[in-house]
Design an enzyme around this catalytic site. Structure first.
Site, short mmCIF file in Angstrom:
data_model
loop_
_atom_site.label_atom_id
_atom_site.label_comp_id
_atom_site.label_asym_id
_atom_site.label_seq_id
_atom_site.Cartn_x
_atom_site.Cartn_y
_atom_site.Cartn_z
N TYR A 80 0.80 -1.23 0.00
CA TYR A 80 0.00 0.00 0.00
C TYR A 80 0.83 1.27 0.00
O TYR A 80 0.34 2.32 -0.41
CB TYR A 80 -0.91 0.03 1.24
CG TYR A 80 -1.99 -1.02 1.25
CD1 TYR A 80 -1.73 -2.32 1.70
CD2 TYR A 80 -3.27 -0.72 0.82
CE1 TYR A 80 -2.72 -3.27 1.72
CE2 TYR A 80 -4.28 -1.69 0.85
CZ TYR A 80 -4.00 -2.96 1.30
OH TYR A 80 -4.98 -3.92 1.32
N ASN A 150 -7.07 3.96 -3.95
CA ASN A 150 -7.61 2.92 -3.09
C ASN A 150 -8.80 3.47 -2.30
O ASN A 150 -8.61 4.39 -1.49
CB ASN A 150 -6.53 2.44 -2.11
CG ASN A 150 -7.06 1.45 -1.09
OD1 ASN A 150 -7.85 0.57 -1.44
ND2 ASN A 150 -6.65 1.60 0.15
N GLU A 151 -9.97 2.97 -2.56
CA GLU A 151 -11.16 3.34 -1.78
C GLU A 151 -11.38 4.84 -1.67
O GLU A 151 -11.80 5.35 -0.63
CB GLU A 151 -11.11 2.70 -0.38
CG GLU A 151 -11.09 1.19 -0.42
CD GLU A 151 -11.51 0.55 0.91
OE1 GLU A 151 -11.34 1.18 1.95
OE2 GLU A 151 -12.05 -0.59 0.86
N ASP A 192 -16.06 -1.81 -1.49
CA ASP A 192 -17.24 -2.53 -1.93
C ASP A 192 -18.50 -1.77 -1.49
O ASP A 192 -19.15 -2.13 -0.53
CB ASP A 192 -17.24 -3.94 -1.37
CG ASP A 192 -18.30 -4.82 -2.04
OD1 ASP A 192 -18.88 -4.38 -3.05
OD2 ASP A 192 -18.55 -5.93 -1.55
N ARG A 197 -21.12 0.21 -6.75
CA ARG A 197 -20.02 -0.68 -7.14
C ARG A 197 -19.97 -0.86 -8.66
O ARG A 197 -18.93 -0.72 -9.29
CB ARG A 197 -20.21 -2.03 -6.47
CG ARG A 197 -19.14 -3.07 -6.77
CD ARG A 197 -19.63 -4.48 -6.43
NE ARG A 197 -20.08 -4.61 -5.07
CZ ARG A 197 -21.33 -4.95 -4.71
NH1 ARG A 197 -22.25 -5.21 -5.62
NH2 ARG A 197 -21.66 -5.06 -3.45
N GLU A 252 -8.94 -7.00 -1.85
CA GLU A 252 -8.92 -7.46 -0.46
C GLU A 252 -10.10 -8.42 -0.30
O GLU A 252 -11.19 -8.12 -0.75
CB GLU A 252 -9.13 -6.30 0.53
CG GLU A 252 -8.04 -5.26 0.56
CD GLU A 252 -8.37 -4.08 1.48
OE1 GLU A 252 -9.44 -4.10 2.15
OE2 GLU A 252 -7.57 -3.13 1.52
N TYR A 283 -6.67 -10.17 2.73
CA TYR A 283 -6.33 -9.13 3.69
C TYR A 283 -6.17 -9.80 5.06
O TYR A 283 -7.15 -10.37 5.55
CB TYR A 283 -7.42 -8.07 3.73
CG TYR A 283 -7.04 -6.83 4.50
CD1 TYR A 283 -6.26 -5.85 3.90
CD2 TYR A 283 -7.43 -6.66 5.81
CE1 TYR A 283 -5.89 -4.71 4.60
CE2 TYR A 283 -7.05 -5.53 6.52
CZ TYR A 283 -6.28 -4.57 5.91
OH TYR A 283 -5.91 -3.45 6.61
C1 NAG Z 1 -26.89 -7.15 -9.23
O1 NAG Z 1 -27.66 -6.30 -10.05
C2 NAG Z 1 -29.01 -6.17 -9.64
C3 NAG Z 1 -29.73 -5.29 -10.63
O2 NAG Z 1 -29.49 -5.72 -11.92
C4 NAG Z 1 -29.06 -5.53 -8.27
O3 NAG Z 1 -30.41 -5.45 -7.83
C5 NAG Z 1 -28.28 -6.38 -7.30
O4 NAG Z 1 -28.20 -5.73 -6.05
C6 NAG Z 1 -26.87 -6.63 -7.80
N1 NAG Z 1 -26.23 -7.57 -6.90
C7 NAG Z 1 -24.96 -7.46 -6.52
C8 NAG Z 1 -24.50 -8.45 -5.52
O5 NAG Z 1 -24.22 -6.60 -6.96
#
Ligand code: NAG
Ligand code: NAG
Ligand code: NAG
Ligand code: NAG
Ligand code: NAG
Length: 442
Positions: A80, A150-151, A192, A197, A252, A283
């Site tokens: 890091y 990073n984040e 995450d 995401r 991680e 991690y």
């Molecule tokens: C995957 O995508 C769907 C919508 O297409 C969403 O509702 C869901 O939360 C997503 N799941 C993850 C684990 O990212």
């Protein structure tokens, strides 16, 4: 638990130029020559963040730890923080001798973006430090990749800083090209954040080839033993990232809520995931206050903890898929996600132009970096004043041979139902912290 004590060995005398086959990107996967390459690694920052130090400038420390890396059977470590004025020959060559690559964060606590007010922190002093770090590592064949950040985005609101993360990624890639270095992959390590995401992943891989990343990585603590591919939700992430056109891996992983058995290793290197993922990094190597360690370090001595033994046995029991693991050889760009308040606060697809004072580094090189004792960059002045013309860096993406006109099938779907909140991290976030702070909150 076993304890091994090691005398430090003079590595620098042993070898001057160890070399590994450099890693390249093809479609959505990494390759070592013609073989698919999966990251099997650990995050490595003994001392944690409060003791800002460079573990691969510490010859006796890396000598001690490489013994354990070999025992674990890993092929990659992520570091890091490094000192861009230090010499890294001894540890980098020793890692290469052990068949181990480095994924390196080019930011340091004092030379990083400020997520709460990114524009002033994206300046020439900052970029000079990053480019100097690239200079220090570009010649090693076992430098696998650079993390441009990073984040930085750690909740819905901080998504407004995403154009700066993407601009830094663009600048690093351009610097590597203009300096004539090997095409070392550059990408971002994301928190995450369930609300954005997928948007962040698509954003980092959308637009012209000079503005896209070479790969994308995120931190994932959702597999908490006892769990499974479906219970953890990893199956849904595979589904949602199917069609993503650059390599994806976990920067991680390793939830420590319950006793860690690391059964997720069996999923990660199984064809149920390898068509989309290229492995990941556990991690973390050393035991720190956040309690994620595999070993306890005491001077020259290392004590393997129960987590070490569990991970060692999972790695040894889990081979990579035969053949190419079902990777997507086409690859290509994603579509840019649309502005969507409150989760994705990026108004348009244009990026800030490189700060005027940093343009000269592209041709002249960065020169000597500030190291870990410099004054810091966040309030150094000389921020970006304009908007970049997309394509002006005229890159050929190392990510793939395909043009920027292709779009991925994974649409920019808004995420809902936050799994957890990272709200504490917003308060007074002056410096973009490395994850050893953040992980304690997960
Ligand atoms: C995957 O995508 C769907 C919508 O297409 C969403 O509702 C869901 O939360 C997503 N799941 C993850 C684990 O990212
Ligand atoms: C990397 O290699 C180039 C070309 O051989 C050399 O000019 C440069 O000094 C090297 N950089 C480092 C940090 O060793
Ligand atoms: C392979 O990647 C391309 C570009 O991202 C995408 O259009 C295609 O659907 C992907 N194929 C599969 C089988 O995922
Ligand atoms: C070893 O891996 C296989 C699947 O790859 C699994 O079925 C088995 O339970 C694993 N053994 C141990 C001890 O974890
Ligand atoms: C894009 O958004 C940024 C930030 O809101 C703004 O400064 C810029 O003028 C916008 N560019 C275009 C072309 O609309």
């Amino acid at each position: 638990m076993r304890t091994s004590t090691l005398a430090s060995i003079a590595l620098s005398a042993a070898t001057a130029s160890a070399s590994l086959t450099s890693i390249t990107v093809k479609g959505n996967a990494f390759f070592a020559g013609s073989d698919r390459f999966y990251i099997r690694g650990v995050d490595y920052q003994p001392g944690g963040s409060s003791d800002v130090a460079d573990p691969i400038a510490d010859e006796s420390g890396c000598t001690r730890d490489i013994v354990e890396f070999k025992k674990l059977g890993i092929n990659t470590v992520r570091v890091y923080t490094v000192d861009n004025t230090a010499n890294h020959d001894a540890c980098m060559n020793a890692l290469a001798d052990a068949g181990i690559y480095l994924v390196l964060d080019v930011n340091t606590p004092k030379y990083s973006l400020n997520r709460a007010d990114p524009n002033p922190s994206y300046n020439a002093v900052y970029l000079q430090s990053l480019f100097a770090t690239v200079d220090s590592f570009a010649n090693y064949t076992n430098t696998l990749a650079f993390f441009s950040g990073n984040e930085v985005i750690n909740d819905p609101a901080s998504s407004a800083a995403a154009p700066y993360v993407k601009a830094v990624t663009r600048d690093l890639r351009q610097y590597i090209r203009e300096q004539g270095f090997r095409s070392i992959p550059v990408g971002y390590s994301a928190a995450d954040v369930s609300e954005n995401r997928l948007e962040m992943a698509e954003y980092m891989n959308c637009g012209t080839d000079d503005e896209r990343s070479d790969f994308f990585a995120f931190n994932d603590y959702s597999w908490c033993d006892p769990s499974s591919f479906t219970t953890s939700g990893w199956d849904q992430k595979v589904k949602n990232f199917t069609g993503y056109g650059i390599p994806l891996f976990l920067s991680e992983y390793g939830c420590n809520t319950n006793t860690r058995t690391f059964e997720e290793v069996q999923a990660l290197y199984n064809t149920e995931m390898t068509s989309v993922y290229s492995g990941g990094l556990v991690y973390e190597y050393s035991q720190e206050a956040s309690d994620y360690g595999l070993v306890e370090i005491n001077g020259d001595s290392v004590t393997e903890l129960a987590d070490f033994t569990a991970l060692e046995s999972q790695f040894s029991n889990t081979s990579n898929p035969t053949g190419d693991g079902g990777y997507n050889s086409t690859g290509g760009a994603s579509g840019c996600p649309a502005y969507s308040s409150p989760n994705w606060l990026v108004a348009n697809d244009s990026l800030p132009a490189i700060p005027d004072g940093a343009v000269k580094y592209m041709t002249e090189g960065a020169g000597t970096g500030p190291g870990l004792t410099g004054d810091g960059s966040q309030n150094a002045g000389g921020a970006s004043t304009g908007t970049a013309t997309a394509g002006s860096g005229s890159a050929t993406a190392t990510a793939s041979g395909s043009s920027s006109t292709s779009t991925s099938k994974s649409g920019a779907t808004a995420m809902n139902a936050p799994e957890w909140s990272l709200a504490p991290m917003i308060c007074g976030a002056v410096v973009v912290m490395s994850t050893f702070f953040g992980a304690t909150l997960l």
